[in-house]
Write a protein that holds these residues in place. Structure first.
Motif, PDB file in Angstrom:
ATOM      1  N   GLU A   6       0.947  -1.266   0.037  1.00 36.55           N
ATOM      2  CA  GLU A   6      -0.053   0.023   0.052  1.00 36.55           C
ATOM      3  C   GLU A   6       0.915   1.075   0.064  1.00 36.55           C
ATOM      4  OE1 GLU A   6      -2.002  -0.794   3.612  1.00 36.55           O
ATOM      5  OE2 GLU A   6      -3.843  -1.668   2.488  1.00 36.55           O
ATOM      6  N   LEU A   7       1.823   1.340   0.983  1.00 40.68           N
ATOM      7  CA  LEU A   7       2.814   2.340   0.847  1.00 40.68           C
ATOM      8  C   LEU A   7       3.410   2.551  -0.330  1.00 40.68           C
ATOM      9  CD1 LEU A   7       4.049   4.628   2.408  1.00 40.68           C
ATOM     10  CD2 LEU A   7       5.621   2.777   3.494  1.00 40.68           C
ATOM     11  N   GLU A   8       3.953   1.676  -1.094  1.00 40.90           N
ATOM     12  CA  GLU A   8       4.419   1.596  -2.196  1.00 40.90           C
ATOM     13  C   GLU A   8       3.792   2.236  -3.597  1.00 40.90           C
ATOM     14  OE1 GLU A   8       6.678  -1.063  -5.554  1.00 40.90           O
ATOM     15  OE2 GLU A   8       6.056  -1.818  -3.816  1.00 40.90           O
ATOM     16  N   LYS A   9       2.607   1.842  -3.573  1.00 38.92           N
ATOM     17  CA  LYS A   9       1.421   2.352  -4.324  1.00 38.92           C
ATOM     18  C   LYS A   9       1.039   4.111  -4.110  1.00 38.92           C
ATOM     19  CE  LYS A   9      -1.389  -1.792  -5.085  1.00 38.92           C
ATOM     20  NZ  LYS A   9      -2.461  -2.562  -5.105  1.00 38.92           N
ATOM     21  N   ARG A  19       8.453  12.074  -5.160  1.00 41.74           N
ATOM     22  CA  ARG A  19       9.127  11.065  -5.053  1.00 41.74           C
ATOM     23  C   ARG A  19      10.622  11.051  -4.931  1.00 41.74           C
ATOM     24  NH1 ARG A  19       5.912   9.774  -9.616  1.00 41.74           N
ATOM     25  NH2 ARG A  19       8.039   9.258 -10.714  1.00 41.74           N
ATOM     26  N   GLU A  20      11.227  12.101  -5.624  1.00 44.02           N
ATOM     27  CA  GLU A  20      12.639  12.164  -5.338  1.00 44.02           C
ATOM     28  C   GLU A  20      12.937  12.966  -4.029  1.00 44.02           C
ATOM     29  OE1 GLU A  20      16.032  15.460  -7.428  1.00 44.02           O
ATOM     30  OE2 GLU A  20      13.959  15.700  -7.635  1.00 44.02           O
ATOM     31  N   GLN A  21      12.056  13.677  -3.456  1.00 47.09           N
ATOM     32  CA  GLN A  21      12.334  14.199  -2.048  1.00 47.09           C
ATOM     33  C   GLN A  21      12.253  13.102  -0.925  1.00 47.09           C
ATOM     34  OE1 GLN A  21       9.144  17.109  -1.884  1.00 47.09           O
ATOM     35  NE2 GLN A  21      10.766  18.776  -1.485  1.00 47.09           N
ATOM     36  N   LEU A  22      11.264  12.095  -1.291  1.00 50.65           N
ATOM     37  CA  LEU A  22      11.040  11.096  -0.324  1.00 50.65           C
ATOM     38  C   LEU A  22      12.525  10.134  -0.513  1.00 50.65           C
ATOM     39  CD1 LEU A  22       9.227   9.871   1.682  1.00 50.65           C
ATOM     40  CD2 LEU A  22       7.928   8.636  -0.368  1.00 50.65           C
ATOM     41  N   ALA A  23      12.716   9.840  -1.849  1.00 54.42           N
ATOM     42  CA  ALA A  23      13.679   8.928  -1.858  1.00 54.42           C
ATOM     43  C   ALA A  23      14.929   9.543  -1.229  1.00 54.42           C
ATOM     44  CB  ALA A  23      13.947   8.751  -3.711  1.00 54.42           C
ATOM     45  N   THR A  24      15.505  10.810  -1.762  1.00 52.75           N
ATOM     46  CA  THR A  24      16.432  11.551  -0.950  1.00 52.75           C
ATOM     47  C   THR A  24      16.282  11.242   0.721  1.00 52.75           C
ATOM     48  OG1 THR A  24      16.697  13.169  -2.744  1.00 52.75           O
ATOM     49  CG2 THR A  24      17.751  13.692  -0.670  1.00 52.75           C
ATOM     50  N   ALA A  25      15.323  11.707   1.384  1.00 53.01           N
ATOM     51  CA  ALA A  25      15.025  11.583   2.751  1.00 53.01           C
ATOM     52  C   ALA A  25      15.430  10.030   3.044  1.00 53.01           C
ATOM     53  CB  ALA A  25      13.799  11.888   3.008  1.00 53.01           C
ATOM     54  N   ALA A  26      14.869   9.042   2.368  1.00 54.87           N
ATOM     55  CA  ALA A  26      15.038   7.652   2.582  1.00 54.87           C
ATOM     56  C   ALA A  26      16.623   6.986   2.719  1.00 54.87           C
ATOM     57  CB  ALA A  26      14.116   6.889   1.763  1.00 54.87           C
ATOM     58  N   TRP A  27      17.196   7.553   1.586  1.00 59.58           N
ATOM     59  CA  TRP A  27      18.454   7.352   1.421  1.00 59.58           C
ATOM     60  C   TRP A  27      19.456   7.936   2.586  1.00 59.58           C
ATOM     61  CZ3 TRP A  27      22.065   4.248  -0.339  1.00 59.58           C
ATOM     62  CH2 TRP A  27      23.433   4.849  -0.362  1.00 59.58           C
ATOM     63  N   GLU A  28      19.191   9.009   2.934  1.00 61.12           N
ATOM     64  CA  GLU A  28      19.937   9.857   3.761  1.00 61.12           C
ATOM     65  C   GLU A  28      19.797   9.393   5.266  1.00 61.12           C
ATOM     66  OE1 GLU A  28      18.823  14.238   3.430  1.00 61.12           O
ATOM     67  OE2 GLU A  28      20.451  14.222   1.728  1.00 61.12           O
ATOM     68  N   SER A  29      18.500   8.578   5.426  1.00 57.98           N
ATOM     69  CA  SER A  29      18.294   7.836   6.514  1.00 57.98           C
ATOM     70  C   SER A  29      19.041   6.655   6.621  1.00 57.98           C
ATOM     71  CB  SER A  29      16.921   7.519   6.759  1.00 57.98           C
ATOM     72  OG  SER A  29      16.452   6.647   5.960  1.00 57.98           O
ATOM     73  N   LEU A  30      19.363   6.041   5.789  1.00 54.43           N
ATOM     74  CA  LEU A  30      20.170   4.882   5.575  1.00 54.43           C
ATOM     75  C   LEU A  30      21.728   5.047   5.848  1.00 54.43           C
ATOM     76  CD1 LEU A  30      18.759   2.746   2.572  1.00 54.43           C
ATOM     77  CD2 LEU A  30      18.635   2.289   5.258  1.00 54.43           C
ATOM     78  N   VAL A  31      22.053   6.377   5.180  1.00 54.28           N
ATOM     79  CA  VAL A  31      23.464   6.879   5.164  1.00 54.28           C
ATOM     80  C   VAL A  31      23.749   7.010   6.814  1.00 54.28           C
ATOM     81  CG1 VAL A  31      25.120   8.546   4.842  1.00 54.28           C
ATOM     82  CG2 VAL A  31      23.668   7.553   2.720  1.00 54.28           C
ATOM     83  N   ASP A  32      22.752   7.761   7.669  1.00 52.70           N
ATOM     84  CA  ASP A  32      23.091   7.985   8.893  1.00 52.70           C
ATOM     85  C   ASP A  32      22.826   7.017   9.791  1.00 52.70           C
ATOM     86  OD1 ASP A  32      23.892  10.589   7.821  1.00 52.70           O
ATOM     87  OD2 ASP A  32      21.628  11.483   8.020  1.00 52.70           O
ATOM     88  N   ASP A  33      22.302   5.975   9.321  1.00 53.23           N
ATOM     89  CA  ASP A  33      21.882   4.930  10.240  1.00 53.23           C
ATOM     90  C   ASP A  33      23.228   3.695  10.628  1.00 53.23           C
ATOM     91  OD1 ASP A  33      21.030   2.832  11.607  1.00 53.23           O
ATOM     92  OD2 ASP A  33      19.055   2.498  10.247  1.00 53.23           O
TER      93      ASP A  33
END
Length: 79
Positions: A6-9, A19-33
């Motif tokens: 559901e979230l992916e949809k 989508r770009e903003q969300l992808a960037t935020a998701a990526w940065e959360s991985l880099v900082d984790d």
């Protein structure tokens, strides 16, 4: 909470800029984790390569290109 499907949809229904903003935020959360690299479900080689490219961009060793130029170079279709 929504299921991953559901979230992916919902995410894919967003406009490209969101989508770009969300992808960037998701990526940065991985880099900082600190636990992300040790997670077997995450590709450590991919993260290492992306971090290397990010450092090259930050240092000026590489120049970034636009999404449109990337799509042109890779033969993809642009929205």
């Amino acid at each position: 909470m929504s299921t991953m499907t559901e979230l992916e949809k919902e995410v894919l229904a967003l406009p490209p800029s969101e989508r770009e903003q969300l992808a960037t935020a998701a990526w940065e959360s991985l880099v900082d984790d600190p636990g992300a690299v040790s997670n077997p479900e995450i590709d450590p080689e991919g993260i290492a390569l992306a971090l290397e490219r990010d450092a090259e961009l930050e240092s000026g060793a590489l120049q970034s290109i636009t999404h449109t130029e990337f799509m042109r170079q890779t033969g993809g279709s642009d929205e």
